[in-house]
Each structure stands twice: as C-alpha cells, then as structure tokens.
Design a protein around this motif. Sequence first.
Motif, PDB file in Angstrom:
ATOM      1  N   VAL A  60     -24.058  -4.720  32.979  1.00 14.59           N
ATOM      2  CA  VAL A  60     -25.458  -5.681  34.278  1.00 14.59           C
ATOM      3  C   VAL A  60     -25.768  -4.929  34.817  1.00 14.59           C
ATOM      4  CG1 VAL A  60     -26.056  -6.942  35.446  1.00 14.59           C
ATOM      5  CG2 VAL A  60     -23.491  -7.775  33.823  1.00 14.59           C
ATOM      6  N   LEU A  61     -25.803  -4.016  35.517  1.00 18.81           N
ATOM      7  CA  LEU A  61     -26.862  -2.486  35.924  1.00 18.81           C
ATOM      8  C   LEU A  61     -27.908  -1.741  34.832  1.00 18.81           C
ATOM      9  CD1 LEU A  61     -24.505  -1.347  39.416  1.00 18.81           C
ATOM     10  CD2 LEU A  61     -26.616  -3.078  39.331  1.00 18.81           C
ATOM     11  N   VAL A  62     -27.418  -1.353  34.006  1.00 19.55           N
ATOM     12  CA  VAL A  62     -27.926  -0.566  33.684  1.00 19.55           C
ATOM     13  C   VAL A  62     -28.686  -1.136  32.298  1.00 19.55           C
ATOM     14  CG1 VAL A  62     -27.278   0.815  31.244  1.00 19.55           C
ATOM     15  CG2 VAL A  62     -25.324   1.461  33.154  1.00 19.55           C
ATOM     16  N   VAL A  63     -28.213  -3.183  31.874  1.00 20.24           N
ATOM     17  CA  VAL A  63     -28.875  -3.639  31.288  1.00 20.24           C
ATOM     18  C   VAL A  63     -30.683  -3.621  32.402  1.00 20.24           C
ATOM     19  CG1 VAL A  63     -29.560  -5.659  30.128  1.00 20.24           C
ATOM     20  CG2 VAL A  63     -27.428  -4.029  30.076  1.00 20.24           C
ATOM     21  N   ALA A  64     -29.986  -4.363  33.042  1.00 25.22           N
ATOM     22  CA  ALA A  64     -31.361  -3.966  34.178  1.00 25.22           C
ATOM     23  C   ALA A  64     -32.672  -3.343  34.434  1.00 25.22           C
ATOM     24  CB  ALA A  64     -30.630  -4.547  35.787  1.00 25.22           C
TER      25      ALA A  64
END
Length: 279
Positions: A111-115
Amino acid sequence: MARIGIYAFLVISALFFLLPIYIMIVTSIKPMVEIRGGNALAWPVDWSFAPWVKAWTQACTGIDCNGISSGFWNSVKITIPAVILSVLVGSVTGYTMSFWNFRSMNLVFGVLVVAIFIPYQVLVFPLIRLSAAFNIYGTLHGIVLIHVIFGLPITTLMFRNYYASLPRELIKAALIDGAGYFRIFVQIILPLSPPIIVVAIIWQTTTVWNDYLFGMVFAGRDNLPMTVQLNNIINTQMGVREYNMEMAATILAALVPLAIYLLSGKWFVRGITSGAVKG
C-alpha cells in the motif's frame, strides 16, 4: 577519441542547464532599459541589486506589498517540522518492515509503494473535507501534517531498502543480549543510518520547499509558502512588468534547495550508493 566525445557531451549538457540560470541571474541585476534592449545573454552595463531588495521587501504578492520575505519564513516554519517528522517516522517504519515481521506486513508495504504513485490532485478534495472536519484546515500544523503524510511512503521505502542491506545478525545478537525494539533502533540501527538520513532529509526538504499545490490549498492565508507568493507576484503584477524583480524573486525562492544540493551533493550520492535503492 571516445573520452573527448564524452567530455564534449558533458560540457554541452552542462551549458544547456546552466544557460537558463545565467539568464535569470543576469536579468535580475539589469535595469529595465537594458532588458528591453533584447540581448538576454549580455552582461549588464549598469548592474544593480535593487531588484533583489524589492523582491524581498516590496514585491506585491496579492493585496500585500511586503515582498516574499514573509513567504520565506512561512516555508521555513513548514519545512523544518515536516522534514523532521517524516524522516523520523519513516526511519521507524522502515526499520520495522526490515527486521520485525508482523501480520499483513507485505500488504502494508505494498500500500505504501502504491501510494507513492497516486497523483496528489486526486486526494486534494477528500483531504480538504477531512482536515476541515478535524478543524486543521488552513493552519500551520495542518499543512505540516499533510506533508508528513505524503512524505511517509517515500521515506519508509528509502529506510526499508537501506536497512534491508544491513546484516540481520546484528539484530539477532542484540535480541540474544536482551535488547528490545526501541533499544535496538536507538543504539544499533540509528548509528548506522547517517547516509540514508541525509538522503531522506535532502529529498524531503526539496520536496516540501518546492511544493505549490498543498501550500496553496492547505496552508491558509497567513501561512502561504514562498512558492505561492512567487506565483502571486508573477500573476498579479499590473502595469509594466518588472522582469528583473521577478527573476530575483524566482532565484530567492530556489536558493534553499539549490544550496542544499551544492553543499550536500556528495552525501546524497554516498547515501544512495550505500543502499538507498537496494532491495
């Protein structure tokens, strides 16, 4: 012969990027009479720093004509806490994801990478409603919190990848000696982290300082950063355009990130090569 070609390419590339900066500097110290002459590359005959003084103290940034000095200090008040908090929290989350397994860790990291790749414009309106609901819209701590939230994905990724290159035996040995989560972080991990901390600070400082969108939307009228005031100078000026003053204001707004890269460039490269992009 190949080396000559490489050097020639590097010189041409350097001139390509330095020429606009040279034109900005030269224009900022020229009187308007010489600017109207049309020779942008010519060195000024009667040069003066009066446009710089006017940009700092008298330029109109809307209805106020107090220069961009107030915007400079607003940018300082926004950048310093936002950088400190995003780097501190990012180091802790990166450390956690590198050495401490927990349920759904891969999901959280994903999720952090996608953000990182989500356009900021998509989230502006929901964040306006959310910050207004918590009564922090248009406040200094509100804009700082916005920058910390959007800085966390990239700082977490930086620290996580850097810590992944460290030997896990250090953590295992510390656990055997009875050290806990925070003691390991403070006494073992942080002393090994200066290279990536410098990288994260440089990245976040330039990102927050150069921000325009969040500053315009979330900072509020009393906390407008330098970038917003610079835009107001260029778009609200009436009558004869003072290109020398506008160029001076632009250079003043860019001095901080430029100085950071010039003074800390070798540390940035050292941090990157020490593991900031390793996975």
